[in-house]
Design an enzyme around this catalytic site. Structure first.
Site, PDB file in Angstrom:
ATOM      1  N   ASP A  36       0.849  -1.186   0.000  1.00 45.78           N
ATOM      2  CA  ASP A  36       0.000   0.000   0.000  1.00 45.78           C
ATOM      3  C   ASP A  36       0.884   1.235   0.000  1.00 45.78           C
ATOM      4  OD1 ASP A  36      -2.132  -1.654   0.109  1.00 45.78           O
ATOM      5  OD2 ASP A  36      -2.669  -1.242   2.197  1.00 45.78           O
ATOM      6  N   ASP A  83     -13.865  -6.408  -5.625  1.00 41.94           N
ATOM      7  CA  ASP A  83     -14.060  -6.618  -4.188  1.00 41.94           C
ATOM      8  C   ASP A  83     -15.440  -7.232  -4.010  1.00 41.94           C
ATOM      9  OD1 ASP A  83     -11.636  -5.384  -3.817  1.00 41.94           O
ATOM     10  OD2 ASP A  83     -12.473  -3.464  -3.176  1.00 41.94           O
TER      11      ASP A  83
END
Lengths: 252, 225
Positions: free
Chosen positions: A11, A130
């Site tokens: 990230d 997702d």
């Protein structure tokens, strides 16, 4: 034989890797290049950088991050997060990213998948999905905006649609499993892998070593992505690959 | 000096950085006059065969390349490797550079052995099987994994051009070559240490092909870390 891939995910916020605190032996654990090279040494097959910057300034620095990483790294890497236009895609690929991953923007503007894939080839366009199991409707529902906004898409149908639009790979994250360290979502991974003719990367739920063999053997995934287990040194890419080899999974 | 032929197909940054890491001077250009001054060429490429040939034809690169390989080495990478063959069935049948014998076809997606469906593109790390271990490109190397991303592959009726193959439901040419023309279906610039070593071998071949060979020009070997 084509090897199953292990993909650490990093990230990145405003040009810095977050969650890298455990890498005490690195000079700068927030430096994307240093972490990329660390994972490369460990035997990672590919890397994913997820830009979680909230501001547009932060996003603009991502192109520079990509350029620095590409100047050093000799394995492929994908960039995702905040990609909304063909211009964003072009900038990242020209800076040296091998693939870009589209999530919310793909749902909102599906033609972006086609535009990207027409321009650079479908192998560059990853559709990130997702998904969360919806008990009431009995299907895996697609969510966007980091899992905050529900859509009407069934994950399997959306995966098929995305591939027909030009996506060359599916990155499937199970929101039910993400962060639980209780194993990947095998059922949905297998269903999507059987429904599309492009590779599927499974994400969300990696904890123990056997989770990785499960997702390849029972989930029929082509690649497995993990973040925390690698960042927090609960296991290493090296360890996972040694284990998989022992279990008879084709591994580089 | 190595030349990277920039004909507008794909991203050249990673490749140029790989040369930089090897300490190899290079130019990126679409100008045949400039490229003609180089000691060896790299023909990269990502995208569609037909578009690539159209781009090469537009600037007379086809005749330039045909002349170039009479004297100096050429390495095609990925689509650049496929262009070396006679023809591709991608889109409508399109004629290639025809430096090597064979035809570029699509993976069928159905295994000829088992009849099962398989995934296209062939994407990821696959093992190489060396067919000509004495090729200058394979000098000092052991069979290893290389990174592939492609939906089409070259089918050749002349096995003598196969330097290494990989197995993806079909026998897939991974490294091909004849004389001073070479090609890799995989991306050496993305294939870890093996890919880097292979690129270095190509550079050594290029620098060794220069006539005469000033010893100082071989310093790539020492700088190659």
């Amino acid at each position: 034989m084509l090897a199953k891939r292990i993909i650490p995910c990093l990230d990145v916020k405003d040009g810095r890797v977050v969650k890298g605190k455990q890498f005490i032996h690195l000079r700068d654990a927030g430096d994307p290049v240093e972490l990329a090279m660390f994972y490369n040494e460990e035997g990672a097959d590919e890397l994913v950088f997820l830009d979680i910057s909230a501001s547009s300034e932060g996003r603009n620095t991502m192109v520079n991050v990509v350029r620095s990483v590409a100047s050093q790294l000799n394995i492929p890497f994908t960039v995702g997060g905040g990609i909304h236009s063909l211009e964003n895609i072009k900038a990242l690929l020209r800076a040296g990213a091998d693939k870009v991953s589209l999530n919310s923007s793909a749902v909102k503007t599906p033609e972006l998948i086609t535009a990207g894939s027409d321009f650079f080839g479908r192998q560059c366009i990853v559709c990130a999905i997702d998904a969360k199991f919806d008990k009431d409707s009995g299907f895996y529902r697609v969510y966007i905006h980091g899992g905050q906004k529900r859509t009407e898409w069934d994950a399997i149908e959306w995966a098929k649609k995305a591939v027909s639009l030009g996506a060359g790979e599916i990155l499937l994250t199970s929101m039910d499993r993400d962060g639980e360290k209780n194993g990947f979502e095998l059922n949905l991974t297998r269903k999507i892998s059987e429904s599309v003719d492009v590779p599927v990367i499974a994400s969300g739920g990696a904890g123990k070593l056997s989770d990785f063999s499960d997702v390849f053997i029972r989930g029929e995934a082509d690649a497995a992505l993990a973040a925390s287990v690698f960042h927090y040194k609960e296991t290493s890419v090296k360890q996972v690959k040694a284990y998989l080899k022992q279990e008879g999974v084709a591994i580089r | 000096m190595i030349g990277i032929l920039d004909y507008g197909m794909g991203n050249l940054y990673s490749l140029s950085q790989a040369l930089k890491r090897l300490g190899q001077p290079y130019i990126i250009s679409d100008d045949p006059e400039k490229l003609d001054q180089t000691d060896g060429l790299i023909l990269p490429g990502v995208g569609a065969f037909k578009d690539a040939m159209a781009a090469l034809n537009k600037k007379n690169h086809v005749s330039f390349l045909s002349r170039y390989i009479q004297k100096k080495p050429l390495l095609g990478i990925c689509l650049g490797m496929q262009l070396l063959f006679e023809e591709s069935e991608e889109g409508e049948p399109t004629r290639g550079l025809a430096f090597l014998p064979g035809r570029v076809v699509r993976f069928s997606g159905i295994s000829p052995k088992t009849g099962e469906r398989y995934k296209v593109p062939h994407m990821g790390w696959n093992t190489l099987d060396f067919k000509k271990a004495d090729s200058p490109l394979l000098k000092g190397l052991q069979p290893d994994y290389a990174y592939f991303v492609h939906s089409y592959f070259a089918m050749t009726y002349d096995p003598s051009v196969l330097i290494a193959t990989t197995d993806y439901h079909e026998q897939v040419p991974a490294i091909v070559g004849r004389g001073r023309v070479f090609g890799t279906q995989f991306h050496p610039e993305k294939s870890g240490n093996f890919g880097q070593a292979l690129l270095k071998n190509y550079l050594l071949f290029v620098n060794g092909s220069k006539n005469p060979v000033p010893p100082a020009q071989l310093s790539v070997d020492q700088e190659g870390r």
